[in-house]
Motif scaffolding. Structure first.
Motif, PDB file in Angstrom:
ATOM      1  N   PRO A 328     -51.545 143.422  57.553  1.00  0.00           N
ATOM      2  CA  PRO A 328     -51.249 143.495  56.366  1.00  0.00           C
ATOM      3  C   PRO A 328     -52.076 144.783  55.302  1.00  0.00           C
ATOM      4  O   PRO A 328     -52.470 144.589  55.171  1.00  0.00           O
ATOM      5  N   ASN A 329     -50.967 144.765  54.542  1.00  0.00           N
ATOM      6  CA  ASN A 329     -51.361 145.610  52.941  1.00  0.00           C
ATOM      7  C   ASN A 329     -51.125 145.033  51.610  1.00  0.00           C
ATOM      8  O   ASN A 329     -49.797 144.538  51.481  1.00  0.00           O
ATOM      9  N   PRO A 330     -51.427 144.712  51.030  1.00  0.00           N
ATOM     10  CA  PRO A 330     -51.649 143.976  49.929  1.00  0.00           C
ATOM     11  C   PRO A 330     -50.779 144.419  49.137  1.00  0.00           C
ATOM     12  O   PRO A 330     -50.155 143.758  48.711  1.00  0.00           O
ATOM     13  N   LYS A 331     -50.748 145.890  49.019  1.00  0.00           N
ATOM     14  CA  LYS A 331     -49.932 146.767  48.152  1.00  0.00           C
ATOM     15  C   LYS A 331     -48.924 146.282  48.157  1.00  0.00           C
ATOM     16  O   LYS A 331     -47.559 146.712  47.327  1.00  0.00           O
ATOM     17  N   VAL A 332     -48.006 146.183  49.588  1.00  0.00           N
ATOM     18  CA  VAL A 332     -46.767 145.290  49.148  1.00  0.00           C
ATOM     19  C   VAL A 332     -46.190 144.013  49.127  1.00  0.00           C
ATOM     20  O   VAL A 332     -44.869 144.267  49.638  1.00  0.00           O
ATOM     21  N   PHE A 333     -47.372 142.803  49.117  1.00  0.00           N
ATOM     22  CA  PHE A 333     -46.668 142.130  49.055  1.00  0.00           C
ATOM     23  C   PHE A 333     -46.776 141.756  46.925  1.00  0.00           C
ATOM     24  O   PHE A 333     -47.420 142.403  46.585  1.00  0.00           O
ATOM     25  N   ARG A 334     -46.139 140.847  46.810  1.00  0.00           N
ATOM     26  CA  ARG A 334     -45.527 140.073  45.774  1.00  0.00           C
ATOM     27  C   ARG A 334     -46.503 139.731  44.901  1.00  0.00           C
ATOM     28  O   ARG A 334     -47.788 138.799  45.841  1.00  0.00           O
ATOM     29  N   PRO A 335     -46.848 139.682  43.429  1.00  0.00           N
ATOM     30  CA  PRO A 335     -48.097 138.652  42.867  1.00  0.00           C
ATOM     31  C   PRO A 335     -48.185 137.647  43.645  1.00  0.00           C
ATOM     32  O   PRO A 335     -49.283 136.657  44.056  1.00  0.00           O
ATOM     33  N   SER A 336     -46.363 136.612  43.457  1.00  0.00           N
ATOM     34  CA  SER A 336     -47.203 135.459  44.387  1.00  0.00           C
ATOM     35  C   SER A 336     -46.693 135.440  45.772  1.00  0.00           C
ATOM     36  O   SER A 336     -47.141 133.593  46.062  1.00  0.00           O
ATOM     37  N   GLU A 337     -46.634 135.968  46.534  1.00  0.00           N
ATOM     38  CA  GLU A 337     -47.090 135.531  48.256  1.00  0.00           C
ATOM     39  C   GLU A 337     -48.849 136.330  48.202  1.00  0.00           C
ATOM     40  O   GLU A 337     -49.098 136.010  47.975  1.00  0.00           O
ATOM     41  N   THR A 338     -48.669 135.353  49.629  1.00  0.00           N
ATOM     42  CA  THR A 338     -50.151 134.964  50.346  1.00  0.00           C
ATOM     43  C   THR A 338     -49.995 136.425  51.096  1.00  0.00           C
ATOM     44  O   THR A 338     -48.669 136.715  52.225  1.00  0.00           O
ATOM     45  N   VAL A 339     -50.784 137.399  51.165  1.00  0.00           N
ATOM     46  CA  VAL A 339     -51.007 138.533  52.035  1.00  0.00           C
ATOM     47  C   VAL A 339     -51.691 138.244  53.339  1.00  0.00           C
ATOM     48  O   VAL A 339     -52.502 137.513  53.356  1.00  0.00           O
ATOM     49  N   GLY A 340     -50.357 138.085  54.341  1.00  0.00           N
ATOM     50  CA  GLY A 340     -50.466 138.213  55.715  1.00  0.00           C
ATOM     51  C   GLY A 340     -49.647 137.645  56.701  1.00  0.00           C
ATOM     52  O   GLY A 340     -48.170 138.856  56.701  1.00  0.00           O
ATOM     53  N   ASN A 341     -49.249 137.429  57.317  1.00  0.00           N
ATOM     54  CA  ASN A 341     -47.897 137.290  58.411  1.00  0.00           C
ATOM     55  C   ASN A 341     -47.208 136.223  58.146  1.00  0.00           C
ATOM     56  O   ASN A 341     -47.257 135.124  57.573  1.00  0.00           O
ATOM     57  N   GLU A 342     -45.624 136.638  58.232  1.00  0.00           N
ATOM     58  CA  GLU A 342     -44.728 135.919  57.788  1.00  0.00           C
ATOM     59  C   GLU A 342     -44.819 134.789  58.816  1.00  0.00           C
ATOM     60  O   GLU A 342     -44.501 133.341  59.395  1.00  0.00           O
TER      61      GLU A 342
END
Length: 551
Positions: A328-342
Motif C-alpha cells: 500500500p502507498n500512503p499517498k493514495v489513501f485519504r487522510p481519514s483512512e488507515t493505510v493497508g488492505n481493504e
C-alpha cells in the motif's frame, strides 16, 4: 464775447462703448454656451461610461457567484465559455461574461471518479448505453466529477422501478461532450429525464450537468508507461520458479534471488510459500501464460506486470482465494483512512507483503497490471482481487490496457503500448465484444478493489450484484467505454471515487459592457478550489482590473 466747446467733446463715444460691451458680452455668452454644451456632452459620456462600468462590475460579481456556487464548464474545459444567465440590462448597458481556464489542475485524470468514453459503442440499440444501473435500494455513488462522451437519449440504461435508488454523483459535475452540435449547456432536468429520473447530484445546488468542448481522448490520454516495460522477463504463470519445496522461513533476499532465478524457458512465475498458511507469490514480468491464482491465496510483489495472455486462456481469475498486489502507498489513501488492505489476506501473504523489497528498501510501492491482447480480469466465487496502485508518471495506476501507438489517446508520449516484430502487445478488447475487461460475478463473496486508476477506455467493465458484506471499490477512478453497475438491494460497500484532496485551478473571467457604441471591460484571474467545504472560500480573486475598451 468768446464761447467754449468743451462740454461737447465726448459726443460720439457711446456707440463704440456699446459695441465693445456687446462684443465682450457676446464672447462671454458664446464661451458659456460652448462650455455648457461641452459639459453636457462630457456628462453624457461620463454617464455612459459609469453605466458600462456598473454593468461590467455587476456581471463580474454575478459570474463569481456562479463559479462559487455552481462550477461552470469553463472550470473544467480549456475553451472560452460565455456564462449563461448573466446577460443583463443596466440603464441601457448590456453586460456579457466569458470564462476560460488558464492553468491545469482541474483537467487531470486523477480528479475524475468515472469516465465513459463511448468509444466503439453504437449510438442506437440495446447496447448503446454508456452507463447502466439495475436494481439496488441504496444509491450507487460516484464520488467526484464524471465525464460522458454523450448524454443523448440512449446514453443511460437505468432501471425505472421504485425499488431502484439510482446513481448519485457527489462532489463534482457531470461533464459531457457532443461533437454533433455546439457546446451549449442543457438544463439539468433534461439530463435527469434522460436517466429516467434516477440520476442525482450532491450538493445539487452546486453541481450538475456541464457541457465541455473537449472529447475524451484530449482530456484523458493514456498514462505514461515505464520505459523498461519492454525489458521485463517473460514468465509462465502456471510454472513455479523453484521446485515445489516448503519454504517456512522467507527473507527479502530470498525473494530477490527467486525473482532473478530461471529454471526453464520461459521463466516461471511463482513460488509457493508455507508457514502460517499457504501463499503463492508472483514476481513482476511479462506473463504469456495466465497466473495460476484460482483456488488459493496469492500475492503479487510490487512492480510492473504485463499480461500478454493467449486467446485460449486470456483471463486472470480470482476464485476461492484472496489475491493482493503490491505494498500500500500512503499517498493514495485519504487522510481519514488507515493505510493497508481493504480485504485482509492470509497470515502467510501478509508476511510476504511485509518483506516485499519495495517496503524493506523504501522503493516505489504498489503494482500495475498492464493488459495486452485479449487479457482481462474476472472475480468468481469467493474470490477477491485487490491491487494497490503504483506511480506511473504523474498517475497512480492499478490497471491499464495497452494502446496501439497510432491511436490519438495513446499518450502522453505516444508510447502507451508497444509491439515487437513477432508479437502485438496492445489490448484488443473493445466495447462490442465480450468478455469485459473486468467482470465480477453476481452473488456473495466476489470482491474487487483498485486503489489506483483503472484505465481501459475501449472496453466494458461490469460489477455484478453483491451483498452488503462484499467490497467493490474503485478508489482511484475508472476510465472505460461502458460501465455497468449492479448491486444487491442492501449493498453498502460499493464505491467508485477519487480522493477529494486539495485541488486548485485558475480561470480568467472577462465581463464586457456595451452602451452607445462604446465598451468597458473588467478582467479577473480567479483561483477555484472545488473541494473547499466553505463556499465563501471556494474562490479567491488574484487580480481585478478595468481594461477600458479591450482587455
Amino acid at each position: 464775447m468768446i464761447h467754449s466747446n468743451r462740454t461737447h467733446r465726448d459726443d460720439g463715444l457711446a456707440l463704440p462703448l456699446v459695441l465693445v460691451i456687446t462684443a465682450v458680452l457676446g464672447a462671454v455668452v458664446l464661451a458659456v454656451a460652448t462650455y455648457s454644451t461641452a459639459s453636457l456632452s462630457y456628462g453624457h459620456v461620463a454617464e455612459s461610461r459609469s453605466d458600462q462600468l456598473a454593468a461590467a462590475d455587476a456581471g463580474m460579481r454575478y459570474a463569481l457567484d456562479q463559479i462559487k456556487l455552481k462550477a461552470r464548464g469553463c472550470v473544467w474545459d480549456d475553451a472560452i465559455h460565455t456564462l449563461p444567465g448573466i446577460t443583463s440590462d443596466f440603464n441601457g448597458a448590456t453586460a456579457t461574461v466569458s470564462c476560460q481556464r488558464i492553468t491545469t489542475g482541474l483537467d487531470d485524470i486523477k480528479l475524475y471518479a468515472a469516465v465513459m468514453t463511448g468509444q466503439g459503442v453504437p449510438l442506437t440499440g440495446t447496447d448503446a448505453f454508456l452507463l447502466s444501473s439495475q436494481g439496488g435500494s441504496n444509491k450507487k455513488i460516484l464520488g467526484g466529477p464524471v465525464y460522458m462522451q454523450r448524454i443523448n437519449s440512449t446514453a443511460f440504461n437505468f432501471d425505472i422501478s421504485s425499488t431502484h435508488a439510482g446513481v448519485e454523483i457527489q462532489d463534482g459535475p457531470l461533464l459531457y461532450h457532443d461533437a454533433t452540435v455546439p457546446c451549449t449547456p442543457e438544463k439539468p432536468s433534461v439530463v435527469v429525464a434522460r436517466a429516467n429520473g434516477k440520476l442525482s447530484f450532491k450538493p445539487n445546488l452546486i453541481f450538475g450537468p456541464e457541457c465541455v468542448s473537449q472529447p475524451w481522448w484530449q482530456k484523458f490520454p493514456s498514462p505514461q508507461i515505464p520505459v523498461d516495460l519492454k525489458t521485463l522477463p517473460e514468465r509462465n504463470g502456471a510454472l513455479a520458479i523453484a521446485p515445489a519445496t516448503a519454504y517456512n522461513l522467507v527473507t527479502t533476499a530470498q525473494l530477490q534471488t527467486w525473482q532473478a532465478l530461471a529454471t526453464s524457458t520461459p521463466r516461471g512465475g511463482y513460488v509457493d510459500m508455507t508457514g502460517g498458511g499457504n501463499c503463492r507469490v508472483f514476481f513482476p514480468g511479462r506473463y504469456t501464460t495466465s497466473p495460476d491464482t484460482a483456488n488459493r491465496d496469492a500475492y503479487f510483489l510490487s512492480g510492473e506486470y504485463v499480461f500478454d495472455l493467449p486467446s485460449s486462456n486470456p483471463r486472470l481469475i480470482a476464485r476461492q482465494g484472496i489475491v493482493t498486489a503490491g505494498v500500500p502507498n500512503p499517498k493514495v489513501f485519504r487522510p481519514s483512512e488507515t493505510v493497508g488492505n481493504e480485504r485482509p489476506n492470509t497470515t502467510a501473504c501478509t508476511t510476504i507483503q511485509n518483506i516485499d523489497p519495495a517496503k524493506v528498501f523504501s522503493l516505489e510501492p504498489g503494482a500495475t497490471f498492464y493488459l495486452g491482447n485479449n487479457s482481462h480480469l474476472k472475480v468468481e466465487t469467493n474470490g477477491a482481487l485487490e491491487i494497490h496502485g503504483r506511480k506511473q508518471g504523474t498517475n497512480y495506476v492499478s490497471v491499464q490496457t495497452l494502446c496501439k501507438k497510432s491511436e490519438i489517446w495513446c499518450g502522453p508520449t505516444g508510447d502507451g503500448g508497444f509491439e515487437s516484430a513477432s508479437l502485438v502487445k496492445w489490448s484488443t478488447l473493445n466495447a462490442t465484444t465480450t468478455p469485459e475487461v473486468l467482470y465480477t460475478d453476481s452473488g456473495n463473496g466476489k470482491e474487487f478493489i483498485a486503489h489506483g486508476l483503472f484505465y481501459a477506455p475501449l472496453a466494458e467493465a461490469e460489477f455484478g450484484n453483491v451483498s452488503n458484506s462484499a467490497i467493490q471499490k474503485m478508489k482511484g477512478g475508472i476510465v472505460v467505454a461502458q460501465l455497468i453497475l449492479q448491486a444487491a438491494t442492501s449493498a453498502t460497500n460499493f464505491e467508485i471515487a477519487v480522493p477529494t484532496s486539495p485541488i486548485t485551478g485558475k480561470v480568467q473571467v472577462t465581463s464586457t459592457a456595451v452602451k452607445d457604441g462604446s465598451r468597458t471591460a473588467i478582467r479577473a484571474v480567479v483561483e477555484y478550489r472545488p473541494y473547499e467545504v466553505n463556499v465563501d472560500d471556494r474562490i479567491r480573486v488574484n487580480s481585478w482590473r478595468v481594461c477600458g475598451n479591450v482587455c
